[in-house]
Scaffold this active site. Structure first.
Site, PDB file in Angstrom:
ATOM      1  CB  CYS A 109      17.743  49.409  67.042  1.00 44.19           C
ATOM      2  SG  CYS A 109      16.657  47.942  68.174  1.00 44.19           S
ATOM      3  CG  ASP A 496      34.414  68.138  31.757  1.00 43.05           C
ATOM      4  OD1 ASP A 496      34.853  67.920  30.405  1.00 43.05           O
ATOM      5  OD2 ASP A 496      33.719  68.966  32.119  1.00 43.05           O
TER       6      ASP A 496
END
Length: 819
Positions: A109, A496
């Site tokens: 951690c 597109d």
């Protein structure tokens, strides 16, 4: 000689040119340099430093080039690290920079990351550090002869570092048990002793009897050995992490005679840490599962025709590989023999198996269903689609999301402030108000336990990695936590047309006979089309092939192309023409019936092709780029989420309007060049804060780069898509974008929940500690319990189901507002 106007150059005005030190360039990648704010910050730090002559910023590429006259670039790196810019050396003059990758089993951690960063940052020869906590990897960029000194430094602070081979670790290395069985047995003994000490003390009313003290010491020694070891290392390196704070708190409790409570606190903390590590392993395993999808062996054909199992990493491009029923595909390739259906869900997220026959691509990690087939390898194991996905996800884990950056900055302030408050609570009341020392020292110890912001710091990476893993399982490859967070804010999406909303492959939609003999003319049209390489001709040939009439292709003589019109050729001595509207106009044979049919098809946005002879039109063929089956649902889902849709295409406006209307696009724009698409994205950004762009071709690249989030189609077959896109859709399914937005919104909600939980619970216990209503063991529950709570909350993203409730169009929220 003219004087030097810039003091930063580090040279005296009177020094001759030959005496000046040679200028060198240091090129840095700075992922946190997002805008002019960071540029100004860096300029203020570096300009004026002796030896630095010039700074060249490229914000789009997050790149900084430092021109300098320094013998060692450590001062530059230290200065940037002090600004928390996390620089990485891309290139430099002089001594070469090399990288060493370490696997660190006990780096679980941000506590360990901070400890390592403090130990190695600024060390001579070390250029940059890059952490991947979820895979427990540390990448050190350095200019040392070997990595021995780095390894020694890591082990000096208790890190179990193992340098990887240059080719990288195997997938199994990161999967070793985090907590050895011996440590678990020691924790069990400690727990039993702590419970016994608490019970005896409660029964006897004496917290300091020899039996209680002995049991407590055993519990603290066995359960807290690793905590004390880590705490001592942290204090030596002037780092107040949770291990240091817990060690101080337990030691303080012992000194004031709280033996049973000190033992129970240490055991509870060790147990909570164990559960937290195992919980984090679940997020790591979600990514590690990707690595295990591709089999290690492949059945490869040998030179003599025999078949042999070979290590997949040693199979060369062009090799022939056989896959049996139920087996996983070991490498990327194209089918050359046999047919089957393949489950591509691990790569593309498709729910149904996909039929594969000769010429079709297959991907490593997918699962063959019933048939057997052979394929020719098109990519080595290290460059397969699954390998590129793993690499992209690992890179995404290493990048810090905006929320994580904020949390990291907050944590740097939070711990010292709470530690100072604890000291004040311990000494101020006894000194100023004559209060009892032991009572206020105890309150201060409670404050120390909740002084570490572990829950807050760890909540963000766990949530982000869970979101990245959940998306990857669905065939959505997200290139970083920043995009996962930003998706929930997307207000508009530009798309597109060709290859995105449509298939990108023209197909025949209808055939209209214009003469009595026109119904039999399709083979003639196909014969002419078969001699042309135009996409429309290919569509006609494919249509005829799929509608067999029993007629073979006709022999053609005198075949010729008519520029801008079509083609012509003799069949059985008769001239035939296949072309556009202009062709029959110029031949002077256009009839009212042909004119009406042509205009009708063109009005629908289709390409109309006419077959005619010397005297009359025979046949009109309508050709169109068909809309994907999933496009309409995707657009509807986006509208339900409050996202505006815009179609940008180079096709004519009539075609754009027809296609846009058919799928429900809000705004369809045609006749656009790449620079026009770029301008359209800029205009959308001026109106909407976050704008996405979906494309599949090189001509879409400028618009994809300009958009807040670029989505690439065709990622499973395109190397550049994974490498350049912010988000890649692995099966060309636009429905993945609404899924991405919903996932982003869930991730954003969980991040806010975790921050509120972490800060809220700590705030409540801060008050309870000051007023004397919180004990040490309650503080441990508050601190570690909150950590476990936010980790579990973040892991919920892994369990998101593919089938989700959708907001109906009738309930469509305002644009840009989360549904």
């Amino acid at each position: 000689m003219s004087s030097c106007s810039n003091n930063a150059c580090g040279c005296a005005s009177s020094a001759p040119t030959s005496a000046r030190q040679e200028e060198k360039a240091l090129i840095l990648d700075i992922p946190k340099m997002d805008c002019p704010t960071e540029e100004t910050l860096i300029r203020g730090k570096l300009e004026g430093m002796p030896g630095i002559t010039a700074l060249d910023f490229n914000l789009m590429q997050r790149r900084l080039t430092v021109t300098h006259q320094l013998a060692d670039t450590a001062p530059i790196m230290n200065a940037l690290n002090a600004l928390d810019m996390a620089p990485t050396v891309i290139g430099a003059d002089g001594e070469a920079t090399r990288q060493t990758v370490f696997t660190i089993g006990n780096m679980c951690c941000p506590t360990e990351e901070t400890l390592i960063r403090n130990k190695l940052s600024g060390t001579r020869g070390i250029v940059a550090l890059e952490f991947n906590l979820m895979q427990r990897k540390l990448i050190v960029s350095h200019r040392l002869g070997d990595s021995a000194s780095i390894l020694a430094a890591l082990r000096a602070i208790g890190m179990d570092a193992v340098p990887e081979a240059p080719t990288g670790a195997t997938p199994g290395e990161a999967g070793k048990p985090t907590v050895p069985s011996r440590q678990r047995w020691m924790l069990g003994i400690a727990g039993a002793c702590a419970v016994a000490a608490e019970a005896i003390a409660f029964a006897s009313g004496n917290d300091a009897s020899l039996v209680v003290v002995g049991l407590a010491l055993i519990a603290i020694a066995t359960g807290g050995f690793h905590t004390y070891k880590k705490g001592w290392i942290a204090l030596k390196n002037r780092n107040l992490n949770i291990n240091a704070l817990m060690s101080i708190a337990v030691t303080g409790a012992v000194l004031i005679g709280q033996w049973p409570e000190a033992a129970m606190v240490m055991v509870l903390f060790a147990l909570a840490e164990l559960i937290e590590v195992l919980s984090l392993d679940r997020a790591r395993n979600a990514i590690r599962g990707l690595m295990a999808m591709a089999p290690e062996k492949a059945l490869v054909q040998q030179a003599d025709g025999s078949w042999k199992d070979v290590d997949a990493k040693q199979v060369l491009i062009g090799s022939r590989v056989r896959v049996g029923p139920g087996e996983r595909v070991p490498l990327d390739g194209d089918v050359v023999a046999g047919q089957s259906s393949v489950n591509q869900a691990p790569i593309t997220g498709e729910s149904l198996p996909v039929s594969k026959t000769i010429g079709d691509p297959v991907f490593a990690g997918t699962i063959n269903a019933t048939g057997s087939f052979e394929f020719r390898v098109t990519a080595e194991a290290t460059h397969s689609t699954i390998a590129r996905i793993i690499h992209a996800v690992e890179e995404a884990q290493g990048s810090r999301a905006p929320t994580q950056r904020f949390v990291d900055q907050f944590a740097k302030v939070y711990t010292p402030v709470v530690f100072a408050a604890a000291l004040l609570v311990a000494v101020a009341p006894p000194l100023l108000l004559g209060q009892p020392w032991l009572a206020w020292i105890y309150k201060a110890l409670v404050l120390l336990v909740i002084a570490c912001p572990c829950a807050l710091v760890i909540s963000t990476p766990v949530t982000v990695v869970s979101g990245l893993a959940a998306a990857a399982r669905r065939g959505i490859l997200i290139k970083g936590g920043a995009y996962l967070e930003q998706g929930r804010l997307m207000q508009a999406l530009a798309l597109d047309k060709t290859g995105t909303i449509t298939q990108g492959r023209p197909a025949v939609t209808e055939v209209v006979a214009l003469a009595a003999d026109g119904t039999d003319a399709l083979p003639l049209a196909a014969s002419l089309a078969g001699r042309s390489d135009h996409p429309v001709s290919g569509a006609i040939t494919a249509y005829w092939g799929s509608h067999p009439t029993g007629t073979t292709a006709s022999e053609i003589s005198d075949f010729a192309a008519i520029a801008g019109r079509g083609v012509k050729g003799r069949i059985d001595g008769q001239w035939y023409y296949l072309g556009n509207h202009r062709l029959i106009e110029e031949l002077g044979i256009c009839t009212p019936e042909a004119e009406a049919t042509l205009f009708a098809l063109e009005g629908e946005g289709k390409t109309a092709v006419v077959l005619c002879d010397d005297t009359k039109p025979l046949l009109v063929i309508g050709v169109a780029d068909t809309v994907r089956d999933t496009s309409r649902q995707a657009i509807a889902d986006l509208h339900a989420l409050g996202v505006r849709t815009v179609m940008l295409t180079g096709d004519n406006q009539k075609t754009a309007s027809v296609i846009g209307k058919s799928v429900g696009i809000d705004d369809a724009r045609g006749n656009l060049l790449p620079e026009d698409k770029l301008a359209a994205i800029a205009a959308e950004l001026a109106t909407h804060r976050v704008v996405g762009m979906v494309g599949d071709g090189i001509n879409d690249a400028p618009a994809l780069a300009k958009a807040s989030i670029g989505f690439a189609m065709g990622a499973a077959g395109t190397d550049t898509a994974i490498e350049t896109a912010d988000v890649a859709l692995m099966d060309d399914d636009l429905r993945k974008i609404p899924q991405f937005v919903r996932l982003s919104r869930r991730a954003g909600a969980i991040l806010k929940q975790n921050m509120a939980l972490a800060l809220g619970i700590k705030g409540v216990f801060f008050v309870l500690a000051v007023v004397g209503q919180a004990s040490l063991w309650m503080a441990v529950f508050a601190d570690m319990g909150t950590s476990l709570l936010v980790v579990a909350n973040g892991l919920r993203l892994l369990n998101m189901l593919d089938k989700e409730e959708r907001v109906t169009p009738a309930a469509r929220p305002p644009v840009g507002k989360p549904a």
